[in-house]
Design a protein around this motif. Structure first.
Motif, PDB file in Angstrom:
ATOM      1  N   ILE A 137      56.652  11.364  55.295  1.00  0.00           N
ATOM      2  CA  ILE A 137      55.617  12.060  54.431  1.00  0.00           C
ATOM      3  C   ILE A 137      54.375  11.841  54.562  1.00  0.00           C
ATOM      4  CG2 ILE A 137      55.133  12.562  52.046  1.00  0.00           C
ATOM      5  CD1 ILE A 137      57.900  12.470  51.474  1.00  0.00           C
ATOM      6  N   TYR A 140      53.218  13.657  57.786  1.00  0.00           N
ATOM      7  CA  TYR A 140      52.902  15.213  57.602  1.00  0.00           C
ATOM      8  C   TYR A 140      51.261  15.286  57.165  1.00  0.00           C
ATOM      9  CZ  TYR A 140      58.022  15.461  56.985  1.00  0.00           C
ATOM     10  OH  TYR A 140      59.375  15.322  56.994  1.00  0.00           O
ATOM     11  N   VAL A 141      51.048  14.375  56.482  1.00  0.00           N
ATOM     12  CA  VAL A 141      49.593  14.368  55.707  1.00  0.00           C
ATOM     13  C   VAL A 141      48.577  14.006  57.146  1.00  0.00           C
ATOM     14  CG1 VAL A 141      48.048  13.934  54.227  1.00  0.00           C
ATOM     15  CG2 VAL A 141      50.401  13.825  53.633  1.00  0.00           C
ATOM     16  N   THR A 144      48.005  16.827  59.744  1.00  0.00           N
ATOM     17  CA  THR A 144      46.989  17.668  59.179  1.00  0.00           C
ATOM     18  C   THR A 144      45.918  17.351  58.658  1.00  0.00           C
ATOM     19  OG1 THR A 144      46.863  19.947  57.895  1.00  0.00           O
ATOM     20  CG2 THR A 144      47.829  17.982  56.802  1.00  0.00           C
ATOM     21  N   GLN A 153      45.967  22.229  61.274  1.00  0.00           N
ATOM     22  CA  GLN A 153      46.670  22.744  60.261  1.00  0.00           C
ATOM     23  C   GLN A 153      48.159  23.032  60.487  1.00  0.00           C
ATOM     24  OE1 GLN A 153      44.460  26.001  59.067  1.00  0.00           O
ATOM     25  NE2 GLN A 153      43.126  25.072  57.744  1.00  0.00           N
ATOM     26  N   GLU A 154      48.098  23.702  61.829  1.00  0.00           N
ATOM     27  CA  GLU A 154      49.524  24.302  62.389  1.00  0.00           C
ATOM     28  C   GLU A 154      50.454  23.111  62.754  1.00  0.00           C
ATOM     29  OE1 GLU A 154      48.880  27.118  65.383  1.00  0.00           O
ATOM     30  OE2 GLU A 154      50.729  26.913  66.100  1.00  0.00           O
ATOM     31  N   GLY A 156      50.302  20.250  61.169  1.00  0.00           N
ATOM     32  CA  GLY A 156      50.897  19.781  59.993  1.00  0.00           C
ATOM     33  C   GLY A 156      52.051  20.624  59.372  1.00  0.00           C
ATOM     34  N   LEU A 157      51.831  22.015  59.271  1.00  0.00           N
ATOM     35  CA  LEU A 157      52.885  22.899  58.746  1.00  0.00           C
ATOM     36  C   LEU A 157      54.095  22.613  59.607  1.00  0.00           C
ATOM     37  CD1 LEU A 157      53.639  25.020  56.739  1.00  0.00           C
ATOM     38  CD2 LEU A 157      53.177  26.716  58.505  1.00  0.00           C
ATOM     39  N   LYS A 158      54.154  22.736  61.057  1.00  0.00           N
ATOM     40  CA  LYS A 158      55.166  22.661  61.660  1.00  0.00           C
ATOM     41  C   LYS A 158      55.957  21.604  61.606  1.00  0.00           C
ATOM     42  CE  LYS A 158      54.189  25.915  65.373  1.00  0.00           C
ATOM     43  NZ  LYS A 158      53.716  26.287  66.710  1.00  0.00           N
ATOM     44  N   PHE A 160      55.777  19.300  59.074  1.00  0.00           N
ATOM     45  CA  PHE A 160      56.287  19.253  57.718  1.00  0.00           C
ATOM     46  C   PHE A 160      57.813  20.046  57.528  1.00  0.00           C
ATOM     47  CE2 PHE A 160      56.982  21.548  53.723  1.00  0.00           C
ATOM     48  CZ  PHE A 160      56.978  20.297  53.051  1.00  0.00           C
ATOM     49  N   LEU A 161      57.580  21.411  57.896  1.00  0.00           N
ATOM     50  CA  LEU A 161      58.879  22.328  57.959  1.00  0.00           C
ATOM     51  C   LEU A 161      60.155  21.820  58.540  1.00  0.00           C
ATOM     52  CD1 LEU A 161      57.389  25.865  57.818  1.00  0.00           C
ATOM     53  CD2 LEU A 161      58.167  24.737  55.870  1.00  0.00           C
ATOM     54  N   ALA A 164      61.115  18.151  57.052  1.00  0.00           N
ATOM     55  CA  ALA A 164      61.934  18.306  55.656  1.00  0.00           C
ATOM     56  C   ALA A 164      63.078  18.788  55.968  1.00  0.00           C
ATOM     57  CB  ALA A 164      61.003  18.942  54.827  1.00  0.00           C
ATOM     58  N   PHE A 165      63.318  19.632  57.024  1.00  0.00           N
ATOM     59  CA  PHE A 165      64.742  20.429  57.385  1.00  0.00           C
ATOM     60  C   PHE A 165      65.628  19.373  57.900  1.00  0.00           C
ATOM     61  CE2 PHE A 165      67.102  23.015  60.530  1.00  0.00           C
ATOM     62  CZ  PHE A 165      67.984  23.486  59.626  1.00  0.00           C
ATOM     63  N   SER A 167      65.368  16.127  57.381  1.00  0.00           N
ATOM     64  CA  SER A 167      65.648  15.031  56.508  1.00  0.00           C
ATOM     65  C   SER A 167      66.804  15.559  55.757  1.00  0.00           C
ATOM     66  CB  SER A 167      64.430  15.028  55.559  1.00  0.00           C
ATOM     67  OG  SER A 167      63.556  14.527  56.520  1.00  0.00           O
TER      68      SER A 167
ATOM     69  N   GLU B  73      57.798  15.581  48.489  1.00  0.00           N
ATOM     70  CA  GLU B  73      57.764  16.575  49.698  1.00  0.00           C
ATOM     71  C   GLU B  73      56.984  18.058  49.081  1.00  0.00           C
ATOM     72  OE1 GLU B  73      61.374  17.179  51.642  1.00  0.00           O
ATOM     73  OE2 GLU B  73      61.383  15.695  52.701  1.00  0.00           O
ATOM     74  N   ILE B  80      49.991  21.594  52.057  1.00  0.00           N
ATOM     75  CA  ILE B  80      49.730  21.735  53.600  1.00  0.00           C
ATOM     76  C   ILE B  80      49.837  23.245  53.609  1.00  0.00           C
ATOM     77  CG2 ILE B  80      50.591  22.077  55.740  1.00  0.00           C
ATOM     78  CD1 ILE B  80      51.505  19.330  55.471  1.00  0.00           C
ATOM     79  N   VAL B  96      51.166  31.962  62.698  1.00  0.00           N
ATOM     80  CA  VAL B  96      50.596  30.369  62.824  1.00  0.00           C
ATOM     81  C   VAL B  96      51.174  29.968  64.211  1.00  0.00           C
ATOM     82  CG1 VAL B  96      50.483  28.246  62.122  1.00  0.00           C
ATOM     83  CG2 VAL B  96      51.015  29.778  60.476  1.00  0.00           C
TER      84      VAL B  96
END
Lengths: 504, 101
Positions: A137, A140-141, A144, A153-154, A156-158, A160-161, A164-165, A167, B73, B80, B96
């Motif tokens: 976690i 992720y921060v 980004t 930004q991108e 971070g988003l990638k 994170f998604l 999390a998936f 995990s 999360e 984000i 993106v």
């Protein structure tokens, strides 16, 4: 809680305390005093490092069976803290240049390290999951962290998604193993697994498979690597450096802990599956790295490739329980990987001015303008390629030797590993070529004859004292472990043996 | 008239599969995120069902930990996504694509 529980938790508590203190202190510091934050974080890391090495170890699980503080934990903690300390040293000046030297930055780096330490120490699948999340976690921060920058930004988003998936997959694996054995304690799972294989083989195989997929995501092993190049490229470089080391080392620490639970009945299948992952990872990582011209992407694929070599050790380390040579090789590789990857990214960090993405061209002639930085980069590249006299050579050598000793499948893996290493020599040495063999951007006289009035002066290097120390420590360690690896290895074999004997 | 444990497990597996399919097929970052949450809650159901089957409290306790992790999360993930939306006015993951893997 007993006294010895607190003893075992001391390094973790120091890291947590430092993280929170840095976060709060940031509020009371004037802008020009922000430098204190990196110094303070470093102090906390060093304190945790010393506490970790001076504490006694315990054979049995502590804190109600949640964590272990054995020799293996101690070594893994040392590696994580070393990585964290070096990352802080290398990133302090970069973070200031990027305007991200806030308390949150150091706090998140420290908390992420805490997660990795929890993973390495876990004696319970729940603890492993919590460690994984505490590691991820903050990452992720951090990915980004330069939040106005679209690339960041991108990233971070990638991250994170997909993180999390993975995990969620990992957690479902834990649930299935819990269903098969009725416990999440690693010891208990080990004991219950043989009988569970008879009654509910689907739960056991599904559970272990999902655990494997979840960890493979974190370690960026092919075919679960797709996030890595984008995230590594988009994230701020200092974060990339830390991420490449912390997430990977954490994942392999978890591999070591999970390795110990699968039974001899599963060893063959495990070796086959992980072996194939290793082959794919090495092949794709190295082949794609050859065509990369962006330095961060090149290092990203290089780090994927190194996950492949590490996976060889995981694949052959499974003959009933932890096998000593493979585990010792894996630990040595993790230590060396931490040093050389942070070093290589460190040079990219100091060569990067304000968030631009460096290409190989930007390295042109760097060694002539900054001989020491160039020399260090060359050393890290040679070590990543696995050539003597650097530590990278012995790291690969020990892993491959352990593989060869493990039988014909291991021999095959070692052969693929050697071929992959030969391919990797090309792209690593190309970096060194750019550093040295191309002449520095033409001096004024030569430029005048070509009719170009102003040749741009070479790129500057932002080498703060702290970053210089960080690079120096990494370079000297890589060289030392390459010239004199036996002492470290003897220690590691003892650790692997101790970790094995502690199992029921 | 108790429902057999296996029914809960099947439901949990179905929910998990729906979540996984959602992650793999949808392109809106928020829906992706919801699918991941669905997967986590499917796991929670599995934990509770198994805890019931083994007569063991640990499985139920784990659910609390998972809930907390999921909450953390959510906090990070929504931040984000909102941050991306502010600059690009879209949360479609296909848009993106500055970085190409």
């Amino acid at each position: 809680m007993e006294a010895r529980d607190f003893l075992a938790l001391t390094p973790l508590l120091i890291v947590t305390g430092t993280a929170l203190f840095v976060l709060v202190l940031d509020l009371f510091l004037r802008e020009e005093r922000r430098g204190w934050l990196s110094g303070l974080s470093l102090l906390g890391v060093v304190a945790a490092f010393l506490a970790n090495l001076s504490l006694p170890t315990f054979r049995e699980p502590l804190v109600q069976g949640m964590i272990r503080f054995d020799a293996l934990t101690q070594f893994l903690n040392a590696v994580f803290l070393l990585g964290c300390g070096l990352a802080v040293m290398l990133s302090a000046d970069y973070a200031r240049r990027q305007g991200m030297a806030r308390g949150e930055y150091y706090c998140l780096v420290l908390l992420s390290t805490l997660g990795a330490m929890l993973m390495g120490a876990s004696a319970d699948l729940l603890m492993l999951f919590l460690g994984l999340e505490t590691l991820s976690i903050p990452l992720y921060v951090l990915a980004t962290f330069t939040r106005r920058n679209p690339a960041s930004q991108e990233a971070g988003l990638k991250y994170f998604l997909l993180g999390a998936f993975s995990s969620a997959l990992f957690l479902y694996g834990i649930a299935l193993l819990y269903g098969a054995t009725g416990t999440t304690k690693l010891d208990g799972v080990l004991q219950g697994l043989s009988s569970a294989m008879g009654t509910a083989p689907g739960l056991v195989l599904g559970g272990l498979g999902l655990l494997l997929v979840g960890l493979a995501f974190k370690a960026a092993a092919v075919p679960f690597h797709t996030w890595a190049p984008d995230v590594y490229e988009g994230a701020p470089t200092s974060v990339t450096a830390f991420m490449a080391v912390a997430a990977k080392a954490g994942a392999f620490a978890a591999f070591l802990r999970v390795l110990a639970i699968s039974t001899p009945a599963l060893a063959e299948g495990w070796a086959l599956v992980v072996g194939w992952l290793a082959v794919l990872t090495m092949a794709l990582g190295n082949v794609v790295a050859v065509v990369q011209l962006n330095l961060k992407r090149l290092l990203a694929y290089s780090s994927i490739a190194h996950a492949g070599y590490l996976l060889i050790a995981v694949a052959v380390g499974q003959t009933g329980a932890l096998s000593e040579p493979a585990s010792a090789g894996l630990l040595f590789y993790l230590l060396v990987y931490t040093l050389m990857t942070l070093g290589a990214f460190g040079v990219v960090i100091v060569a990067e001015g304000r968030g631009e993405n460096l290409s190989l061209e930007d390295m042109k002639g760097l060694a002539w303008r900054y001989p020491w930085v160039g020399l260090a980069m060359a050393l890290f590249m040679v070590s990543l390629a696995g050539l003597p006299p650097t530590a990278g050579f012995f790291a690969k050598f020990y892993v491959f030797r352990a593989a060869v000793e493990a039988g014909s499948w291991g021999v095959l893996l070692a052969i693929v590993g050697v071929i992959a290493s030969v391919i990797s020599v090309f792209y690593y040495l190309r970096v060194v070529y750019y550093l040295y063999l191309r002449p520095a951007p033409a001096p004024v006289a030569a430029a005048a004859t070509e009719g170009e009035g102003e040749e741009e002066p070479g790129r500057p290097v932002y080498l703060s004292r702290l970053a210089a120390w960080g690079l120096g420590i990494a370079a000297v360690s890589v060289l030392f472990l390459g010239v004199y690896p036996t002492a470290a290895l003897r220690w590691l074999v003892e650790i692997a043996a101790a970790a094995m004997s502690a199992l029921p | 008239m108790s429902v057999p444990v296996v029914n809960y497990l099947v439901l949990s597996a179905v929910l998990f599969a729906v979540g996984t399919l959602g992650v793999l097929s949808r392109r809106n970052a928020l829906i992706l995120f919801m699918s991941i949450e669905l997967m986590l809650n499917a796991v929670n159901l599995a934990f509770i069902a198994f805890a019931r089957q083994w007569g063991d409290m640990a499985g139920q306790v784990i659910v609390f930990f998972v809930l907390v992790v999921a909450a953390a999360e959510v906090v990070v993930g929504l931040a984000i996504i909102i941050n991306i939306f502010r600059t690009r006015e879209t949360v479609d993951v296909d848009d993106v694509d500055r970085l190409r893997g």
